[in-house]
Every structure is written in C-alpha cells, then in structure tokens.
Scaffold this active site. Structure first.
Site, PDB file in Angstrom:
ATOM      1  N   ASP A 249      -3.621   3.109  13.826  1.00 42.40           N
ATOM      2  CA  ASP A 249      -2.820   3.748  12.785  1.00 42.40           C
ATOM      3  C   ASP A 249      -3.344   5.173  12.577  1.00 42.40           C
ATOM      4  O   ASP A 249      -4.123   5.678  13.389  1.00 42.40           O
ATOM      5  CB  ASP A 249      -2.787   2.919  11.506  1.00 42.40           C
TER       6      ASP A 249
ATOM      7  N   ARG B  18       0.839  -1.203   0.000  1.00 47.26           N
ATOM      8  CA  ARG B  18       0.000   0.000   0.000  1.00 47.26           C
ATOM      9  C   ARG B  18       0.876   1.256   0.000  1.00 47.26           C
ATOM     10  O   ARG B  18       1.558   1.537   0.986  1.00 47.26           O
ATOM     11  CB  ARG B  18      -0.930   0.016   1.219  1.00 47.26           C
TER      12      ARG B  18
END
Length: 542
Positions: A456, A172
């Site tokens: 996150d 990603r």
C-alpha cells in the site's frame, strides 16, 4: 418534517465519466450539511496541529532526539485510569484483514473468517472520487445486505455469508494531511479525514447499532495526543448530532509515527471513553523515523527495508512498549501486517512464506498482542492458529500486563543497533517497488500485488524515503558505488525500460509509467523533502 436546507458544500471538478451512478445516495443534503459542520468546527484545529507537526520536526532536526513528554508525566504515572470496556463486537480481535472498499474486496473481507475487517479509505485506497464515494456505497450496501459481485473475467459470483459469520468493520479514514478537492466550502477543500468519517458516520451509525455493532474507526498517521484529542472532540460532537449515546464510537489508533510512540499512554487517555486499542505498524513507522531524523547523521541511516524486521532492537522496544501500554490501560494491542499473497501455482514458495508468517504471528501472540493483521483471506487460518494456541477460548490476553518490559526514550530510536547496511540491490528494489506502486496508485489502485506481497502507500513512502536518505547521507554500497542522484536516475531509467518490456506495448502505453518514474525521482531526490508522497501524487490523480 421539512427537508434539510441545501448543503453549503460545493461538489467540484467531477468528471461525469468517473461519477458513481448512485452518488446521490451518499451525497445527500443532510449528510453534506453534517460534513460542513465538522469542517467549520474542527478544520481550524486540524490546521493548527499540522503547523505543530512542522514545528516539532524542526525541533527534532535541531536536537536529533525525542523524549517522553514531561508535561504529561502525571497521566503516565496515574495507574487508576482505563479505557472504556470493549463492546462485544470488538472484544475478540485475534485476526484482522485489511483492504480497500471496492465491491469484491468488501464481500471477500467480510466473508474471510477474520474477526475484523479494516475497511480502508487511506493507504490501501487511492482517493479517486469513484473510490471515495463508491466505497461508502459498498459499505452501506453490505450493511443492508444488498451487495453482490460477479467477476467479468472468471464469471465467478460473490455474495455475503450469514450475518453471524461476517467480520466486524473498523473503517479507516484518510490522514489529517490530505484534502478532498471535490468537496469544498467557500473555495477551500474539506479535509479528506472529515469527508470519509463524516459520510460513513452519518449514514451508518444508527444502522450499525441496529445490527448489534457500532461505528468503529482506525485512526491513521496520528503524531501526538493533541491530534487524538481532536478526534475525541469530533466523536463527542458527532454522537450528539445524530442522537446516539456517548461512547458508542470506538477508535483504534495506529502507532505508525515515531512521535506517537512517545505518547501512547496520552493518546489512549485523550480517547479513553472511545478508545479500543493501539496498532503496531511497520513501513509507515520506519518512514516516520527516516522523515523525522533524515538529517540526523549516519546513526539514523536505515538499511534495506526488508532487513528491518520486527525483531530489530528498536522495533522490539516499540512493540513491547505498545503491548505493555495497552494492557496497563485495558486496551487491545494489535500487531502488524502479514502482506504475503499465496500463489497456488508455487507450493514450495508458499510453504516457505507461510512458515515465515506463522513465525511472525507466533511471536506476536507470544509477546502479548491480542490480534494481528493479514492482507489475504488465505492467511486468516494461519494467523488464527497462532493466536488460538495462546488465547484458547479467551477473547484477548489483556491480563498479561508485561510488567517485565522497560523501554527508555533512547531505545526507541537506537537505529544504530542494527548490523545490516544499505545494499545496492536494496536501492534497485526501492526504485522498482516505488515505481510499480506509484503507477498503480495513479490509476486508482491503492492495494497492489508486487513481487508476491500486497503493498500500500506506506511501501512507496519507505521506498522513496530510503532513496532520499541514502543519497543525502552519501551511502557507499558493498559494491563500492556511492548513492548519488545520478545513480538513482540511471537505475530508474533502466527499471522503467525493463518494466515496459515486461508489461508489453499496450499496457506500457495505456499505463502511467512515465508519470510514476518522474514522481518517484522528484520525491526521492528533491532537496526539499516532501512530507507525504501522496500530496504531489494527488495532484496527478484523475
């Protein structure tokens, strides 16, 4: 063969103390020339699309609504098209583990027993130069099987299992909004997405093919099918550039913005030769709802983040539409994150938390998802059991078309169907978690254990956005106190003092606590709402 010409990209402002020792293996002239070509060809369109985001947000502010696009109705109505068939390495995705690309995580994720590892240069990775370049090195080393790690504290050593037991990597890159200030072309930073994608693709595309896999990607923060079209054009160019067959790349798009939820079919259509699936996130999706409808009045005010489960009516509409859309088009539908971190010292708490994880994964498997995310290797068996029970020996359940699902445009933004309201404790929690996460991020850590959960950047985004929304809306909590800027400042000061007492003088002095406190207040209370917390945070990152 002549050596490649020096790259037109400049490497700037890199502190020698934070320069990876083997940086030259990643930043070769040939690799940087490729990144420069990506930048020349595609950054102007990226800039136009970012401007389009702002225009669309202004329209939402004016109308307080969204709808499926009339101009793409024919794509949605055409039942004949499908995405490309999944390659063998991505056909069974029943459990996916997520995490940053540091050396220890790289080994543990590949060894975890999950089918897929989301190797993250985005929300689980603070974009320090060490992380950007070091993560690329770790992936190359893993593919070359020359990676190992010894924990300095415990003395425990880590090494890769046999190749057939390793997870498939889906990388990603950063979102379109972020720049990479350390790589510049004619005094302009190159978009972080092109740096991450370009370096990884250039070094690993052919290497992955030789391993029976391919360059596979998760695409974050996508807001429209036009952004998906840009990625598709990048894939076409990149495959020709390095000389691999068209269709080798596969991309899974995170549907983690409210605008993308209205364009799922169009996103798959734009990427159809390279599409692998869609993923249903949670915190970023809620963050996007707050961001886009922040001035839409009381009906768009979200309660405490933990009160918004995936069974909330508007979240259920989103996930069921995603499964139906994916399966109609032959794509994988991937579910959300189980962020719980098992604590072996507290069996009772573990048992309760694991039961919640099991229920969540059972629901996803029962709804038709083909796989789901976990944040910790100990959760892989739990999630796998839920999907094994439904899939058996089948790699997926794309044959479940979910034609029973019917979702209207209004269903996706029916926030006021929730009975829960914001609470005073929810405000404290948002301040606490936001402060703790931002402090770690400023030290270069993107995946952070906070109160038993792996958090996150999306966690910090929803935390600060809820503070902003509650203050802007003048929410009155159950204790009679009104959400005001002064109340937030008071709570933030109390929490900062409590954290400093908790962590001790050394950690308090060496940490980034005051900067984190100040930044949280800025992005939570400024009248001019920051589009992404990571933009001002990047200016403070070493």
């Amino acid at each position: 063969m002549s050596a490649p010409a020096p790259s037109p990209l400049a490497i700037v402002e890199v502190d020698p103390a934070h320069t990876p020792e083997r940086q030259g293996e990643v930043l070769t002239d040939a690799a940087l020339t490729f990144v420069a070509e990506l930048h020349r060809r595609f950054t102007p369109r990226r800039d136009e699309l970012l401007a389009r985001r702002a225009e669309r947000r202004a329209e939402i502010a004016r109308t307080s609504t969204l709808d499926f696009l009339p101009e793409t109705a024919q794509i949605r109505a055409d039942d004949s098209w499908k995405v490309a068939e999944a390659p063998a390495a991505l056909n069974d995705r029943r459990v996916e583990i997520t995490g940053p690309t540091d050396r220890k995580m790289t080994i543990n994720a590949l060894n975890s027993g999950a089918k897929v590892w989301l190797a993250d240069f985005e929300d689980a990775s603070a974009p320090t130069w060490e992380n950007v370049v070091g993560g690329q090195l770790n992936l190359i080393d893993a593919y070359e099987r020359r990676i190992d790690f010894t924990d300095a504290g415990s003395g425990k050593s880590y090494a890769l299992k046999p190749a057939e037991e390793l997870a498939t990597v889906v990388m990603r890159p950063r979102g379109w909004h972020l720049e990479e200030r350390h790589l510049q072309f004619e005094d302009r930073p190159v978009p972080g997405a092109l740096v991450d994608f370009g370096l990884y693709f250039f070094h690993n595309a052919k290497r992955l093919l030789s391993l029976g896999k391919g360059p596979y990607f998760y695409l974050p923060k996508t807001e429209s099918h036009l952004e998906a079209r840009l990625w598709n054009d990048i894939f076409v160019f990149a495959q020709d550039y390095v000389g691999i067959p068209q269709g080798t790349v596969r991309a899974t798009v995170l549907i983690e913005t409210i605008t993308a939820a209205y364009e799922m079919e169009e996103i798959l259509y734009e990427l159809r030769d390279h599409a692998s699936g869609l993923n249903a996130g949670r915190w970023d999706y809620l963050f996007s709802i707050v961001k886009n409808f922040r001035d839409g009045g009381a009906k768009f005010v979200l309660p405490d983040r933990n009160a918004v489960t995936m069974t909330a009516p508007f979240m259920r509409a989103y996930t069921e539409l995603l499964v139906r859309t994916c399966h109609k088009r032959g794509a994988h539908a991937i579910g959300g994150m189980a962020a719980f971190i098992p604590n072996r010292r507290d069996p009772e708490a573990n048992e309760k938390a694991l039961a919640k994880v099991k229920n969540d994964k059972d629901r996803e498997a029962g709804d038709g998802f083909d796989g789901s995310w976990v944040a910790h290797p100990d959760l892989v068996p739990v999630a796998r059991a839920s999907f094994d029970a439904v899939l058996g020996d089948k790699p997926h359940q794309k044959d479940r078309l979910r034609e029973d699902v019917s979702v209207s445009a209004a269903d996706l933004i029916a926030i006021d169907t929730l009975d829960a309201k914001p609470t005073y404790q929810g405000l404290i929690d948002a301040v606490q978690v936001g402060t703790r996460y931002i402090e770690a991020w400023l030290r270069g850590l993107g995946a952070v254990a906070i109160f038993g959960l792996m958090e996150d950047a999306a966690t910090a985004e929803i935390s600060r956005s809820q503070i902003w929304q509650w203050v802007d809306a003048g929410v009155v909590f159950e204790n009679g106190q009104k959400a005001t800027a002064d109340l937030v400042r008071k709570i933030a000061a109390e929490q900062l003092a409590a954290i400093r007492t908790e962590v001790g003088e050394d950690a308090s002095t060496s940490g980034k606590w005051q900067q984190a406190h100040d930044l949280l207040l800025k992005v939570s209370l400024d009248a001019d709402y920051a589009e992404f917390l990571t933009l001002p945070a990047y200016e403070l990152l070493g």
